[in-house]
Design a protein around this motif. Sequence first.
Motif, PDB file in Angstrom:
ATOM      1  N   GLY A 196       0.794  -1.225   0.000  1.00 22.30           N
ATOM      2  CA  GLY A 196       0.000   0.000   0.000  1.00 22.30           C
ATOM      3  C   GLY A 196       0.823   1.271   0.000  1.00 22.30           C
ATOM      4  N   VAL A 197       2.174   1.173   0.066  1.00 25.82           N
ATOM      5  CA  VAL A 197       3.030   2.367   0.071  1.00 25.82           C
ATOM      6  C   VAL A 197       3.535   2.599  -1.354  1.00 25.82           C
ATOM      7  N   PRO A 198       3.256   3.753  -1.959  1.00 26.43           N
ATOM      8  CA  PRO A 198       3.715   4.014  -3.335  1.00 26.43           C
ATOM      9  C   PRO A 198       5.238   4.087  -3.388  1.00 26.43           C
ATOM     10  N   LEU A 199       5.816   3.557  -4.455  1.00 26.93           N
ATOM     11  CA  LEU A 199       7.247   3.677  -4.723  1.00 26.93           C
ATOM     12  C   LEU A 199       7.444   4.747  -5.790  1.00 26.93           C
ATOM     13  N   ILE A 200       8.295   5.744  -5.490  1.00 30.90           N
ATOM     14  CA  ILE A 200       8.457   6.891  -6.378  1.00 30.90           C
ATOM     15  C   ILE A 200       9.935   7.130  -6.643  1.00 30.90           C
ATOM     16  N   GLU A 201      10.233   7.977  -7.658  1.00 29.36           N
ATOM     17  CA  GLU A 201      11.585   8.415  -7.955  1.00 29.36           C
ATOM     18  C   GLU A 201      11.648   9.923  -7.765  1.00 29.36           C
ATOM     19  N   PRO A 202      11.921  10.421  -6.540  1.00 31.38           N
ATOM     20  CA  PRO A 202      11.932  11.864  -6.299  1.00 31.38           C
ATOM     21  C   PRO A 202      13.013  12.549  -7.137  1.00 31.38           C
ATOM     22  N   ASP A 203      12.750  13.808  -7.480  1.00 30.96           N
ATOM     23  CA  ASP A 203      13.690  14.603  -8.261  1.00 30.96           C
ATOM     24  C   ASP A 203      14.030  15.849  -7.460  1.00 30.96           C
ATOM     25  N   LEU A 204      15.142  15.793  -6.707  1.00 32.61           N
ATOM     26  CA  LEU A 204      15.570  16.934  -5.903  1.00 32.61           C
ATOM     27  C   LEU A 204      16.693  17.661  -6.624  1.00 32.61           C
ATOM     28  N   THR A 205      16.569  18.987  -6.762  1.00 34.05           N
ATOM     29  CA  THR A 205      17.631  19.796  -7.370  1.00 34.05           C
ATOM     30  C   THR A 205      18.409  20.494  -6.270  1.00 34.05           C
ATOM     31  N   THR A 206      19.651  20.744  -6.516  1.00 32.53           N
ATOM     32  CA  THR A 206      20.515  21.402  -5.531  1.00 32.53           C
ATOM     33  C   THR A 206      20.149  22.863  -5.425  1.00 32.53           C
ATOM     34  N   LEU A 207      19.891  23.325  -4.196  1.00 32.16           N
ATOM     35  CA  LEU A 207      19.537  24.727  -3.979  1.00 32.16           C
ATOM     36  C   LEU A 207      20.802  25.565  -3.898  1.00 32.16           C
ATOM     37  N   SER A 208      20.705  26.784  -4.389  1.00 29.90           N
ATOM     38  CA  SER A 208      21.819  27.714  -4.240  1.00 29.90           C
ATOM     39  C   SER A 208      21.770  28.326  -2.862  1.00 29.90           C
ATOM     40  N   ALA A 209      22.852  28.967  -2.472  1.00 30.09           N
ATOM     41  CA  ALA A 209      22.897  29.594  -1.149  1.00 30.09           C
ATOM     42  C   ALA A 209      21.847  30.679  -1.039  1.00 30.09           C
ATOM     43  N   GLU A 210      21.601  31.396  -2.169  1.00 26.74           N
ATOM     44  CA  GLU A 210      20.605  32.463  -2.120  1.00 26.74           C
ATOM     45  C   GLU A 210      19.209  31.886  -1.949  1.00 26.74           C
ATOM     46  N   GLU A 211      18.926  30.764  -2.690  1.00 26.21           N
ATOM     47  CA  GLU A 211      17.603  30.135  -2.575  1.00 26.21           C
ATOM     48  C   GLU A 211      17.407  29.561  -1.187  1.00 26.21           C
ATOM     49  N   ALA A 212      18.481  28.983  -0.635  1.00 22.76           N
ATOM     50  CA  ALA A 212      18.364  28.366   0.682  1.00 22.76           C
ATOM     51  C   ALA A 212      18.052  29.388   1.737  1.00 22.76           C
ATOM     52  N   GLY A 213      18.626  30.631   1.582  1.00 21.26           N
ATOM     53  CA  GLY A 213      18.424  31.632   2.612  1.00 21.26           C
ATOM     54  C   GLY A 213      17.364  32.642   2.290  1.00 21.26           C
ATOM     55  N   ALA A 214      16.776  32.547   1.064  1.00 24.40           N
ATOM     56  CA  ALA A 214      15.831  33.582   0.655  1.00 24.40           C
ATOM     57  C   ALA A 214      14.621  33.608   1.554  1.00 24.40           C
ATOM     58  N   GLU A 215      14.079  32.402   1.819  1.00 25.18           N
ATOM     59  CA  GLU A 215      12.837  32.359   2.580  1.00 25.18           C
ATOM     60  C   GLU A 215      13.051  32.800   4.021  1.00 25.18           C
ATOM     61  N   SER A 216      14.253  32.439   4.580  1.00 26.47           N
ATOM     62  CA  SER A 216      14.494  32.784   5.977  1.00 26.47           C
ATOM     63  C   SER A 216      14.680  34.280   6.180  1.00 26.47           C
ATOM     64  N   ASP A 217      15.039  35.038   5.099  1.00 24.30           N
ATOM     65  CA  ASP A 217      15.243  36.468   5.248  1.00 24.30           C
ATOM     66  C   ASP A 217      13.934  37.234   5.317  1.00 24.30           C
ATOM     67  N   VAL A 218      12.853  36.630   4.890  1.00 24.60           N
ATOM     68  CA  VAL A 218      11.570  37.323   4.853  1.00 24.60           C
ATOM     69  C   VAL A 218      10.817  36.990   6.129  1.00 24.60           C
ATOM     70  N   LEU A 219      10.635  37.986   6.993  1.00 24.09           N
ATOM     71  CA  LEU A 219       9.923  37.783   8.250  1.00 24.09           C
ATOM     72  C   LEU A 219       8.572  38.474   8.182  1.00 24.09           C
ATOM     73  N   PRO A 220       7.557  37.918   8.843  1.00 24.81           N
ATOM     74  CA  PRO A 220       6.231  38.547   8.812  1.00 24.81           C
ATOM     75  C   PRO A 220       6.223  39.862   9.587  1.00 24.81           C
ATOM     76  N   VAL A 221       5.305  40.720   9.228  1.00 23.97           N
ATOM     77  CA  VAL A 221       5.122  42.001   9.909  1.00 23.97           C
ATOM     78  C   VAL A 221       4.103  41.815  11.017  1.00 23.97           C
ATOM     79  N   LEU A 222       4.452  42.272  12.230  1.00 19.48           N
ATOM     80  CA  LEU A 222       3.574  42.089  13.382  1.00 19.48           C
ATOM     81  C   LEU A 222       2.755  43.351  13.630  1.00 19.48           C
ATOM     82  N   ASN A 223       1.567  43.150  14.095  1.00 22.38           N
ATOM     83  CA  ASN A 223       0.690  44.256  14.515  1.00 22.38           C
ATOM     84  C   ASN A 223      -0.072  43.781  15.739  1.00 22.38           C
ATOM     85  N   CYS A 224       0.633  43.745  16.871  1.00 21.67           N
ATOM     86  CA  CYS A 224       0.024  43.158  18.060  1.00 21.67           C
ATOM     87  C   CYS A 224       0.708  43.716  19.302  1.00 21.67           C
ATOM     88  N   ARG A 225       0.089  43.433  20.462  1.00 20.51           N
ATOM     89  CA  ARG A 225       0.646  43.826  21.755  1.00 20.51           C
ATOM     90  C   ARG A 225       1.259  42.585  22.408  1.00 20.51           C
TER      91      ARG A 225
END
Length: 806
Positions: A650-679
Amino acid sequence: MGEFFTKLFDTSDYPPRWDCGNWSDGEGWLHILSDIGTWSAYTAIPIVLLYFAAKRKDFPFTKLFGLFAAFILLCGTVHLAEAIIFWYPIYRISGLLKLATAIVSWIAVIILIRYAPRMLHLPSMMATNKQLLSEIEQRKQVERDLRWLQARYEAFLSGTSSIIWTTDAQGNFIVPQKSWERFTGQPWTEHKDNGWLNAVLPEDRSEITGLWSSSTKDRSSRQIQGHIWHAESQSYRPVITEAVPVIDQSGQVREWVGTVSDIHEQRRAEESLSAAEARASQRLKELELIYETAPVGMSLIDQQYRCLRINERHAQMNGISRHQQLGRQVEELMPGLADQIQPLYETVFESGKPVENYEIYAQTPGDDERHCWLMNFHPLVDDTEAVWAVSCIIQDITERKQLEETLRKSEQAALQANVAKSEFLANMSHEIRTPMAAIAGYADMLLERLQEPDDRQCVIVMKRNGEYLLELINDILDLSRIEAGKLEVELEPVSLPVLIGEIQSLMHVRAQEKELDLTIKFVGKVPETIQTDSIRLRQVLINLLGNAIKFTDEGEVRLGVRLISDSEPPEIEFAVQDTGIGIPEEQQQKLFKPFSQGDTSVTRAYGGSGLGLAISKRLVGMLDGSIWVTSEVGEGSVFHVRLPLDSLEGVPLIEPDLTTLSAEEAGAESDVLPVLNCRVLVVDDRREIRHICQHFLEKAGATVQLAEDGQAGVDAILAARESNTAYDVILMDMQMPRLGGREATAVLRAQGVETPIIALTADAMKGDREQCLQAGCNDYLSKPIDHAQLVEIVWKYSHGDQREAE
């Protein structure tokens, strides 16, 4: 009278019956039709009777039956005449008919009187049929009995292992002997007459022939031993032959009947029995020897508590020679123990159940000191299940008890030391993590403000070494938890491509820092999901990849993932390969030991505590897997990890396709932080922690207020609720003076405050997160606090509705 017959058919003297009286049509036709119907029935009855009587030749009382038929016909004819008289008044003919009917009737009466007694003696048809059925059933039963006797005889011949035979008076087989043929293999053509002698052992034939001759002369029964051929085993088997003569009325032997019994198995059983008796005798001697030389006391006591038997060791305990103790009662032999032992004997005699592992502290007559005695009492029962004696086994366990007490104290001391160790590690974690939180936080703040490359590099080195110190603390805590058995794995379905993708994103930055290629490859098809502990597996693979990157100066690092489906159970293999310095063979055995590396020069060149591989090996073992290394100096190393899988159904067998991330791609998401509007209210007794949290939260847009301990935090939160300016999120340190974080959270929850509370703690021991959640906190952050995680978790609990809407 002549005139009567002359006018027999003359109807002029009488009017028709229609003219006599006042007949209505209905009344007249009622009589006419009734008479005609009676006549037709009376005519049909004798015709039917005569028809069926004629078909049976042996019909009894034929004349009487004919007379009865004539009577019925005449009665019917009288009724016919009565119907005709309505039109033709043939009264003279009617009178003659009635006269004839009367005559026939009286003749029938006379004949019935004569024949009735004989008729009454005849059986009825039902009785006759019943008798016939009974005779038929008796005949069938006799036939069934004969068939059953025949089948029983044949089954007896076929089923018995013995030979059943019959001969004539001279000892010749005159009919085929099935059981003889089955046993010896001789067909009828060979064993008929006296051919059966050919199946007898040649050495026995003359003796058997002589005995047979004497038996036929004196007509006496005989029992003869010899050997005959056995077809199945192809050998002569020992047998016992019994022969009995059948005497006729004249006193002569008519035939002989008898049996031949194979005693081969009986002789083998007798030999086995003799051998078993010899072995039993030997075992009895061995048991006697064990009884006499056993290092424990053994005795046998009867229902009067008298000593029936006692070994030397027990006699020494009592301080009396063995022969002097036989027949004496327990209270005489062991006066110091009798009051404790005798009730135990009584219990066994009454219940029939053993009393085991009973400990008694007492002094015996044969010793001057008190000892601890371990006693066992077992009942001995007779054929009626009545207890006739009790076996007692007594052992001096004083030294064992002293050793157990020593071990108990040692264990208690070890437990106390372990508790002290856990407390020390927890305190160490807290005391190191708290200042490290300030160091890491202020380093992040400096990196935001400094522009000079040299200045930034200094701060980066400071932050990197702080992170290394935290990794070392985490490794020490993990190893401590594993050794104490407090680290548990939680198996759950894990997406294999997602797990590997997360590891690739994390480790790609480290590889880029050393200008190394990091390659992730799935070899063939792999399961889409596996059952494992994702946190522990990620920890192992990150450690292996981190080591590979650290010990590789140029080239590449590879992570290969493949399914081994032909093993039982199936396995998933992770292979981390590098082109680094390699490991000498003599050093490979030490790799997985705590605080151990290849050699001291490696430690000096590359650093490290030597805990990572030791922790990885133990984590893999907890996942029921295996880990090993192959390496060549100067060529690199390959670390293999194999984990067993559950059924792949019942477990599917697959061939995943992972590409190597660049340093910029790896850190791009972590550099974007949400804006807070709270106490947000930050409650912590360390000013620097409050300042760091306030800095990053306000930078993200939040309004932040501070409290220096738990009590101040509770007061501020309740006051804000009263003024309708309640906080959206509360950051609560767990260890503070006056009122700790757990106690403050409990007070707030008791007051009905439902504001999300995020626990801040420098503790990293197992159970810290669970304790915080049980205290009423919604989530957990460990110090030193990552500012990105801080902003994310505040966003999660303050803007949750907005996120769900998006």
